[in-house]
Scaffold this active site. Structure first.
Site, PDB file in Angstrom:
ATOM      1  N   ARG A  22       0.725   3.524   1.594  1.00  0.00           N
ATOM      2  CA  ARG A  22      -0.057   2.220   0.581  1.00  0.00           C
ATOM      3  C   ARG A  22       0.674   2.274  -0.964  1.00  0.00           C
ATOM      4  O   ARG A  22       0.450   1.159  -1.613  1.00  0.00           O
ATOM      5  CB  ARG A  22      -1.010   1.887   0.395  1.00  0.00           C
ATOM      6  CG  ARG A  22      -1.781   1.428   2.331  1.00  0.00           C
ATOM      7  CD  ARG A  22      -3.053   1.782   2.398  1.00  0.00           C
ATOM      8  NE  ARG A  22      -3.501   0.465   2.536  1.00  0.00           N
ATOM      9  CZ  ARG A  22      -3.517  -0.513   3.946  1.00  0.00           C
ATOM     10  NH1 ARG A  22      -3.842   0.128   5.154  1.00  0.00           N
ATOM     11  NH2 ARG A  22      -4.317  -1.788   3.414  1.00  0.00           N
TER      12      ARG A  22
ATOM     13  N   VAL B 245      -4.412  -7.543  10.559  1.00  0.00           N
ATOM     14  CA  VAL B 245      -5.403  -7.184  11.661  1.00  0.00           C
ATOM     15  C   VAL B 245      -5.124  -9.444  12.401  1.00  0.00           C
ATOM     16  O   VAL B 245      -5.737  -9.272  13.710  1.00  0.00           O
ATOM     17  CB  VAL B 245      -7.049  -7.210  11.424  1.00  0.00           C
ATOM     18  CG1 VAL B 245      -7.188  -7.965  10.390  1.00  0.00           C
ATOM     19  CG2 VAL B 245      -7.535  -6.772  12.619  1.00  0.00           C
TER      20      VAL B 245
ATOM     21  N   ASP C 155      -5.995   3.692   5.253  1.00  0.00           N
ATOM     22  CA  ASP C 155      -7.386   2.574   5.141  1.00  0.00           C
ATOM     23  C   ASP C 155      -8.163   2.471   4.264  1.00  0.00           C
ATOM     24  O   ASP C 155      -9.445   2.860   4.697  1.00  0.00           O
ATOM     25  CB  ASP C 155      -6.954   2.578   7.350  1.00  0.00           C
ATOM     26  CG  ASP C 155      -7.507   0.462   7.235  1.00  0.00           C
ATOM     27  OD1 ASP C 155      -6.671   0.228   8.033  1.00  0.00           O
ATOM     28  OD2 ASP C 155      -8.023  -0.158   6.855  1.00  0.00           O
TER      29      ASP C 155
ATOM     30  N   TYR D 239       3.035  -0.409  -2.121  1.00  0.00           N
ATOM     31  CA  TYR D 239       2.232  -1.767  -2.453  1.00  0.00           C
ATOM     32  C   TYR D 239       1.776  -1.212  -3.662  1.00  0.00           C
ATOM     33  O   TYR D 239       1.143  -2.675  -4.804  1.00  0.00           O
ATOM     34  CB  TYR D 239       1.753  -2.273  -1.458  1.00  0.00           C
ATOM     35  CG  TYR D 239       1.448  -3.787  -1.656  1.00  0.00           C
ATOM     36  CD1 TYR D 239       2.222  -4.663  -1.204  1.00  0.00           C
ATOM     37  CD2 TYR D 239      -0.230  -4.238  -1.513  1.00  0.00           C
ATOM     38  CE1 TYR D 239       2.090  -6.491  -1.787  1.00  0.00           C
ATOM     39  CE2 TYR D 239      -0.633  -5.795  -1.610  1.00  0.00           C
ATOM     40  CZ  TYR D 239       1.099  -6.175  -1.462  1.00  0.00           C
ATOM     41  OH  TYR D 239       0.466  -8.264  -1.662  1.00  0.00           O
TER      42      TYR D 239
HETATM   43  N1  UDP Z   1      -6.555  -3.291  12.188  1.00  0.00           N
HETATM   44  C1  UDP Z   1      -6.783  -3.471  12.811  1.00  0.00           C
HETATM   45  N2  UDP Z   1      -5.789  -3.584  14.324  1.00  0.00           N
HETATM   46  C2  UDP Z   1      -4.831  -3.928  13.750  1.00  0.00           C
HETATM   47  C3  UDP Z   1      -3.949  -4.754  12.598  1.00  0.00           C
HETATM   48  C4  UDP Z   1      -5.494  -4.052  11.374  1.00  0.00           C
HETATM   49  O1  UDP Z   1      -8.436  -2.982  13.247  1.00  0.00           O
HETATM   50  O2  UDP Z   1      -3.992  -4.750  14.815  1.00  0.00           O
HETATM   51  C5  UDP Z   1      -7.509  -3.093  10.793  1.00  0.00           C
HETATM   52  C6  UDP Z   1      -6.651  -2.250  10.066  1.00  0.00           C
HETATM   53  O3  UDP Z   1      -6.973  -0.792  10.242  1.00  0.00           O
HETATM   54  C7  UDP Z   1      -7.754  -2.996   8.089  1.00  0.00           C
HETATM   55  C8  UDP Z   1      -7.839  -4.518   8.615  1.00  0.00           C
HETATM   56  O4  UDP Z   1      -7.789  -4.390  10.166  1.00  0.00           O
HETATM   57  O5  UDP Z   1      -8.638  -1.615   8.472  1.00  0.00           O
HETATM   58  C9  UDP Z   1      -7.774  -5.420   8.157  1.00  0.00           C
HETATM   59  O6  UDP Z   1      -5.626  -5.021   8.242  1.00  0.00           O
HETATM   60  P1  UDP Z   1      -4.524  -5.733   7.953  1.00  0.00           P
HETATM   61  O7  UDP Z   1      -3.324  -5.146   8.128  1.00  0.00           O
HETATM   62  O8  UDP Z   1      -5.136  -6.822   7.844  1.00  0.00           O
HETATM   63  O9  UDP Z   1      -4.808  -5.885   6.306  1.00  0.00           O
HETATM   64  P2  UDP Z   1      -5.668  -4.693   4.720  1.00  0.00           P
HETATM   65  O10 UDP Z   1      -6.507  -5.188   4.447  1.00  0.00           O
HETATM   66  O11 UDP Z   1      -5.567  -3.382   5.016  1.00  0.00           O
HETATM   67  O12 UDP Z   1      -4.390  -5.346   3.759  1.00  0.00           O
END
Ligand code: UDP
Length: 313
Positions: free
Chosen positions: A144, A189, A274, A147
């Site tokens: 990550r 998510v 994460d 980014y």
């Molecule tokens: N997440 C999940 N399942 C998915 C996609 C994301 O459980 O199919 C979790 C991910 O591990 C994170 C949270 O949801 O903890 C938010 O993920 P997202 O990719 O939306 O954005 P982030 O806040 O991590 O940038």
């Protein structure tokens, strides 16, 4: 003469909503995008308007805009973890070289520039909720990092232009935001869970689902950004919804809302680095912008569900 604003990342989720807002407010809008992750359909409805112009351009290359320019909003960047993992170099370039080009343009035009930063500058935060004064916990060489560090550099160079060139700058730290026009397959998510639930698949919870996020509806986010641009505050400001929920509980909410008996839940590996928790402290935004979110999650979720119903195949 109408005020003129350049919006980069105009065909993206947030960029396109910002184009709509500034058109509605009576600005002349130049929307710029290279369509790496943006979708031209998001702004197709603006093409007939004489107040809107579209420039297809990659802002990590020199940016030229003829004539007067009053404001710049820099919203170009891959923004979802799977996108920036697939496109690490472009992500670093748009946050660094792209920001440098736009700061140079702002200086030349004497325009005010607002850059889109992120809650990711806090990394996997050790302070909770996150205030703007927290410096963060970022792994620079983790997946990550491309980014997070691009956005941290972006903040640093923006402040340097403010300090050394007296440029008018604004920095918004955006926390998880959702709404219509999110890309169904962007891996975040909300699109993931809604599309899985609508299709009657298993919702993929990463890890044990105990990690938290705080979701802001797009209209609230756009209002915060609009107010910040017109404020006189040049330090970073968090804009997000402070109501926090675990990803496991969020999956249950989506299942209940969509009501598809074939949908279920499965647990898969947690991605590296994460963040375990995320919640904006919005005291500053309340104080200086008189801003706080207005849209409840149940209402925002109902609106975004309507959108996903029309786009999930
Ligand atoms: N997440 C999940 N399942 C998915 C996609 C994301 O459980 O199919 C979790 C991910 O591990 C994170 C949270 O949801 O903890 C938010 O993920 P997202 O990719 O939306 O954005 P982030 O806040 O991590 O940038």
């Amino acid at each position: 003469m109408l005020k003129k604003i350049l919006i980069t990342g105009a065909a993206g989720f947030l960029g396109s909503h910002l184009c709509d807002r500034f058109i509605k407010e009576g600005y002349k809008v130049i929307g710029m995008d290279n369509l790496l992750t943006g979708n031209i359909d998001n702004i197709a409805h603006l093409f007939p308007l004489k107040e809107f112009e579209y420039y297809h351009h990659d802002v990590s290359k020199f940016v030229h805009v003829p004539g007067q320019l009053d404001y710049i909003l820099h919203f170009a960047s891959p923004a979802s973890p799977i996108d920036y993992l697939k496109m690490p170099i472009q992500t670093l370039k748009v946050g660094s070289l792209g920001t440098h080009n736009l700061l140079g343009l702002a200086k030349q035009k004497q325009a005010r520039i607002l850059i889109a930063s992120t809650s990711e500058v806090y990394g996997d935060p050790l302070e909770h909720p996150q205030k703007e004064t927290y410096w963060g916990n970022v792994n620079p060489v983790g997946p990550r990092g491309v980014y997070d560090e691009a956005k941290r550099f972006q903040e640093a160079i923006t402040m340097a232009y403010h300090t050394y060139h007296k440029l008018e700058v604004r920095i918004v730290r955006i926390f998880n935001t959702y709404g219509p026009r999110m890309r169904v397959d962007d891996g975040r998510v909300i699109p993931a869970f809604f599309s899985q639930a609508i299709r009657g698949e298993e919702l993929t919870i990463f890890g044990d689902g105990s990690q938290t996020r705080s979701f802001c509806y797009v209209d609230d986010q756009v209002e915060g950004i609009f107010r910040l641009l017109h404020s006189n505050y040049s330090q970073p400001v968090n804009i997000g919804n402070p109501i926090e929920i675990s990803i496991g509980d969020f999956a249950e909410e989506v299942l209940a809302m969509v009501g598809n008996p074939e949908a279920g839940i499965k647990y898969v590996d947690l991605p590296i680095d994460d963040p375990k928790q995320r919640q904006p402290d919005i005291t500053l935004a309340k104080e200086i912008l008189d801003w706080e979110p207005q849209v409840e999650r149940s209402d925002g979720m109902a609106r975004v569900f309507e959108y996903f119903k029309t786009v999930v195949k």
